[in-house]
Scaffold this motif. Structure first.
Motif, short mmCIF file in Angstrom:
data_model
loop_
_atom_site.label_atom_id
_atom_site.label_comp_id
_atom_site.label_asym_id
_atom_site.label_seq_id
_atom_site.Cartn_x
_atom_site.Cartn_y
_atom_site.Cartn_z
N TRP A 169 37.49 38.41 69.04
CA TRP A 169 36.52 37.85 69.98
C TRP A 169 36.38 36.34 69.80
N LEU A 170 36.32 35.88 68.54
CA LEU A 170 36.21 34.44 68.28
C LEU A 170 37.44 33.68 68.76
N LEU A 171 38.63 34.25 68.55
CA LEU A 171 39.85 33.59 69.02
C LEU A 171 39.87 33.47 70.54
N ARG A 172 39.44 34.52 71.22
CA ARG A 172 39.35 34.45 72.69
C ARG A 172 38.34 33.40 73.13
N ARG A 173 37.23 33.32 72.41
CA ARG A 173 36.19 32.35 72.74
C ARG A 173 36.71 30.93 72.54
#
Length: 70
Positions: free
Chosen positions: A50-54
């Motif tokens: 999720w953080l990488l996508r963000r």
């Protein structure tokens, strides 16, 4: 620290936790390494994804906004 010393310390720690919780060494071992650790691994993996996508989304937004500023 010698590997045998570290292992023996960990076994003693698990045995102590077993006494405190009224379970056995084997039950504590199962709870930690078969139940809790895989759950933590999956939750952390999802959180990282999720953080990488963000970050990717924010980089895209930032690069688009700087293009319009010229």
């Amino acid at each position: 620290m010698d590997m045998n010393v570290a292992f023996d310390y960990c076994v003693e720690l698990l045995e102590h936790w077993a006494v405190l919780t009224g379970t056995t060494y084997k039950e504590i071992n199962i709870w930690i390494f078969v139940i809790i650790e895989p759950i933590v691994f999956v939750v952390m993996s999802l959180w990282i994804w999720w953080l990488l996508r963000r970050v990717k989304s924010l980089k895209k937004t930032t690069s688009l906004s700087t293009l319009g500023a010229d």
